[in-house]
Structure formats: C-alpha cells, structure tokens
Design an enzyme around this catalytic site. Structure first.
Site, PDB file in Angstrom:
ATOM      1  CB  ALA A 105      -2.224  -6.585  -4.794  1.00 57.59           C
ATOM      2  CG  LEU A 106      -5.300  -4.322  -9.849  1.00 56.97           C
ATOM      3  CD1 LEU A 106      -5.699  -4.035 -11.298  1.00 56.97           C
ATOM      4  CD2 LEU A 106      -5.227  -3.023  -9.054  1.00 56.97           C
ATOM      5  CG  HIS A 116      -7.876  -2.086  -6.870  1.00 55.41           C
ATOM      6  ND1 HIS A 116      -7.447  -3.172  -6.149  1.00 55.41           N
ATOM      7  CD2 HIS A 116      -7.245  -1.023  -6.332  1.00 55.41           C
ATOM      8  CE1 HIS A 116      -6.585  -2.793  -5.230  1.00 55.41           C
ATOM      9  NE2 HIS A 116      -6.442  -1.484  -5.302  1.00 55.41           N
ATOM     10  CD  GLN A 131      -4.790   7.145  -0.904  1.00 54.28           C
ATOM     11  OE1 GLN A 131      -3.700   6.755  -0.508  1.00 54.28           O
ATOM     12  NE2 GLN A 131      -5.504   6.417  -1.748  1.00 54.28           N
ATOM     13  CB  SER A 185      -7.932  -4.237   2.011  1.00 51.08           C
ATOM     14  OG  SER A 185      -6.557  -3.965   2.194  1.00 51.08           O
ATOM     15  NE  ARG A 197      -0.842  -2.616   3.859  1.00 49.73           N
ATOM     16  CZ  ARG A 197      -0.795  -1.383   3.351  1.00 49.73           C
ATOM     17  NH1 ARG A 197      -1.910  -0.716   3.133  1.00 49.73           N
ATOM     18  NH2 ARG A 197       0.356  -0.817   3.060  1.00 49.73           N
TER      19      ARG A 197
HETATM   20  O1  PAF Z   1      -4.401   3.965  -2.493  1.00 50.05           O
HETATM   21  C1  PAF Z   1      -3.350   3.542  -3.024  1.00 50.05           C
HETATM   22  O2  PAF Z   1      -3.276   2.415  -3.533  1.00 50.05           O
HETATM   23  C2  PAF Z   1      -2.117   4.424  -3.041  1.00 50.05           C
HETATM   24  O3  PAF Z   1      -2.003   5.169  -1.872  1.00 50.05           O
HETATM   25  C3  PAF Z   1      -2.027   5.339  -4.283  1.00 50.05           C
HETATM   26  C4  PAF Z   1      -3.170   6.336  -4.323  1.00 50.05           C
HETATM   27  C5  PAF Z   1      -2.034   4.476  -5.541  1.00 50.05           C
HETATM   28  C6  PAF Z   1      -0.708   6.135  -4.252  1.00 50.05           C
HETATM   29  O4  PAF Z   1       0.398   5.301  -4.238  1.00 50.05           O
END
Ligand code: PAF
Length: 288
Positions: free
Chosen positions: A40-41, A45, A160, A192, A194
């Site tokens: 879902a770029l 990204h 993360q 995002s 989402r």
């Molecule tokens: O940030 C994300 O999209 C995910 O948490 C990742 C790093 C691809 C791991 O599934």
C-alpha cells in the site's frame, strides 16, 4: 528459472530466489539497500526507496503484510494489498521486489521470537503488547534474508525505528539502519497507508493531529511543564473530534524514557496515537 515481473521489476516470492539475485549483485561488488514495507505504498515509502537508491547500487523492497505484528481484532484482514500498483510506484527505483506469502516466512511450527526490551515497553508497546515482538521477528528474518548494507525505516514509526536499531546492535546484525523523514500531506497529516481508511469528515479531523502535536511540542520547548502541556494537548485532540487518545507523551528521543522532572533535559520527541472512528493514527516530531 526467470522470476515473475511486475511493471518490469523482478519479484522474488521465495527466500532462495531473493538470495540468488542478491548473491549475483554481490559477485559484481554492488552494494544493496533495503526498504521493508507492508505494501500500500505512498510517497513516504517512495522517498525511502529513493534514499536507499541514492546510497546503494541496488535496492530491494519487501512487500509483506506480516500477520504476527497484528493482534486479534486489529486490521490485518482489512490492510490494503495492492501489489501491482505498488510495483508501478517502484519502477526505475527498486531492482527487486521480495513478496513472500506467509507460508514462506513462517513454518507451521515456527517457534522463535525476537523480543527487544526497554524501548518497546511504553507507548505503542503498551497499547499493542504483542506488536513489537512481531515487528522485530519479521525484520530480523528479512534482514537475514536480504543481508543489505543499509536498511531504511520511516521516522513516522519512531518507536519501531529505535526498536530495530537496538535489535541490530544487540544481535550484531551487520547492517546500517537509517531513519528516513516523514512525508506529510498539504495540511501536515503524516502519510500513512492507514489514511485510506478515513472518511472525508474523519480526514478533516485527522489533519489536526500534527497541528496539535506541533503546538504541544512548542509549548514545552518554550518552558511549559510536560504534564500540563500534554494534558492540554489531549483535551485539544478530543475537542477537535478524535474519539480517543491512546497516548500523547514527550519522551527522551534516544531511550523513550519519560522526563521525571517534567522538563526535557535531553533531546526530546513528542509521540501520539489517537483514534478517529475505526482508524488509529500515530505521529511524532522532535521537541525543538
Ligand atoms: O513499518 C512497517 O511497514 C512494518 O512494521 C515493517 C517494518 C515492514 C515490518 O513488517
């Protein structure tokens, strides 16, 4: 056997095929950049992929909606899966897409988990207790499959990013972890995957998240005590139309520890998670 392609980009579906491609580049002494994604770029990204391409000879992008980082009742099933459209955005940028299925990544009796302590204990870790073990485990597997020189993670998922840096340091995984900046829409909403869940009315409310975050950070930078400023920020979010706020916190930017004195006495970061309807949004920025 030749790999499938999507928009001219080879797609490896198995770790063996991925390693075959990367090994061929290594024989030519080419450097390898890696951007792990769940697909879902969006432009955020793409900017990470461009950063990888600027730093390395070849870029691998993984597309894998990792089941182990979603808890029951979260949006694993609903998460958008758009491989062909994703590949189109990666044209002339990625040299290889790695898009395994769940069976390729997890044996039926898979029984190993990577748990990163400390940086995962609060914030997202408190709101989503199984999330970071799922992330750390899949990212460890992906890094060991690709063995890149550099891997790029967005700062939008700040906790993360710190978790992955800690894991790579602690496990001596030979890769440099690089944080890429958060890209924002015109009203400042962090990009995002989402955001696609938001109705037009919810989208308007969502645009206030970064504004209130910035105002709260600014108040603290100017000397307001953290508890009062964050309380006011939460009230502003509720007033703006958010259904609930999981957290709005100012933490040490390196360790994510709180500031017991109520004043930031080291580089600080403000982090938020709030819900509108069924959508949960996160964001963060430095306190400067
Ligand atoms: O940030 C994300 O999209 C995910 O948490 C990742 C790093 C691809 C791991 O599934």
């Amino acid at each position: 056997m030749a790999l499938d392609t999507q928009h001219g980009i080879p797609v490896a579906r198995t770790i063996a095929d991925l390693r075959g491609e990367v090994n061929a580049w290594r024989k030519e002494s080419l450097t390898v950049g890696f951007v792990p994604t769940m697909g879902a770029l969006h432009e955020g990204h793409v900017s990470l992929v461009e950063a990888a391409k600027a730093a390395c000879d070849r870029v691998v992008v993984s597309i894998f909606v990792n089941p182990t980082q979603f808890a029951p009742g979260e949006d694993f099933e609903a998460y958008p899966r758009t491989e062909a459209a994703d590949a189109e955005k990666l044209k002339d940028k990625a040299a290889l897409i790695f898009a395994p299925n769940a069976a390729e990544m997890y044996a039926p009796d898979f029984s190993t988990t990577v748990t990163v302590m400390e940086v995962t204990k609060d914030l997202e870790g408190a709101a989503r207790p199984t999330h970071f073990a799922g992330v750390a485990t899949v990212v460890a597997k992906l890094l060991l499959a690709v063995l890149p020189d550099k891997a790029i993670f967005g700062q939008k998922d700040y906790q993360q990013l710190l978790t992955i840096k800690r894991m790579v340091r602690d496990l001596n995984i030979p890769v440099e972890i690089v944080g890429g900046p958060t890209l924002r829409e015109e009203d400042g909403l962090a990009m995002s995957s989402r955001n696609a869940y938001l109705s037009p009315d919810e989208r308007k409310v969502a645009g206030k998240l970064n504004v209130i975050l910035r105002e709260t950070a600014h108040a603290v930078a100017k000397g307001a005590p953290i508890p009062a400023a964050t309380e006011a920020g939460i009230a502003a979010l509720m007033e703006a139309g958010f259904a609930s706020v999981d957290y709005l916190e100012i933490r040490n930017a390196e360790t994510l520890d709180p500031f017991p004195s109520g004043k930031p006495d080291a580089p600080a970061r403000i982090l938020v998670a709030a819900r509108i309807g069924k959508t949960r949004l996160i964001d963060n920025m430095p306190v400067e």
